[in-house]
Scaffold this active site. Sequence first.
Site, PDB file in Angstrom:
ATOM      1  N   SER A 142      -5.614 -10.489 -22.609  1.00 57.16           N
ATOM      2  CA  SER A 142      -6.159 -11.592 -21.684  1.00 57.16           C
ATOM      3  C   SER A 142      -7.763 -11.760 -22.204  1.00 57.16           C
ATOM      4  O   SER A 142      -8.334 -10.809 -22.881  1.00 57.16           O
ATOM      5  CB  SER A 142      -6.526 -10.959 -20.253  1.00 57.16           C
ATOM      6  N   TYR A 157     -10.142  -4.637 -14.918  1.00 61.45           N
ATOM      7  CA  TYR A 157      -9.165  -5.262 -15.722  1.00 61.45           C
ATOM      8  C   TYR A 157      -9.510  -5.789 -17.198  1.00 61.45           C
ATOM      9  O   TYR A 157      -8.653  -5.395 -17.783  1.00 61.45           O
ATOM     10  CB  TYR A 157      -8.767  -6.565 -14.697  1.00 61.45           C
TER      11      TYR A 157
END
Length: 252
Positions: A142, A157
């Site tokens: 990501s 995250y």
Amino acid sequence: MKIAIVSGASSGIGQSTAVQLARRGTGVILTYHGNQAGALETVAMIEKDGGAAVALPLDVGNTTAFPPFREAVAAALRETWQRDTFDFLVNNAGFGQLAMFEDTTEDMFDTLMRVLLKGPYFLTQTMLPLLADGGAIVNTTSNAARHSGLEPGYSAYGSLKGALVVLTRYLAKELSTRGIRVNSVSPGSTRTRIADNAFERFPEVIPGLAAKTALGRLGEPDDIGMFIAALLSEECRWITAQDIEVSGGYNL
């Protein structure tokens, strides 16, 4: 025929990746957790185009499920493709959870860690004996782990996706002796069901994200899925140990 395993392919980027690989003549074993209907939809899309796909259940946050999953994969390879090995592994399954640093609990962190890092680590290890020499692995990371994607609320995250980027490099190093390429792909904001279908629940955030993206829109699953399929292809045979941002120029 090449065979790919794509985890988390019942929707979004995983579904797109499975379909795009199949369109390039690759057989697909795809996994789902909780969304069987979506996985069967993916299979139907592939079969409608003349491809072959098998959907298997898998919780990537539960490592005890990995050995039985390997047996199920081996059976599917024999029955559907008369193969003992597969060629591509796409570690895509995951989920997102927004929480400011001071509000992040140990339980939240541990759940993210099991799915985003421990899962891909040990799933890859478990599947390695069935992965053909000269194959390739792609990990979905990501841009939350990059400067371009730093946004408040993604400390856990983003950190774990960053760890997956580092793992990608180590796998590329260690598996190079078998001719296996390992890369990761870092999507930016993409219209998926991530964070409990956040984009459908909060469509008002989309114009702001599009405004921060150089190419002027939110990413679509095919923007990422097409690239993952391309990265696994022969045209990219000389690329390994890379983390490639696919975000339309987010925060450019």
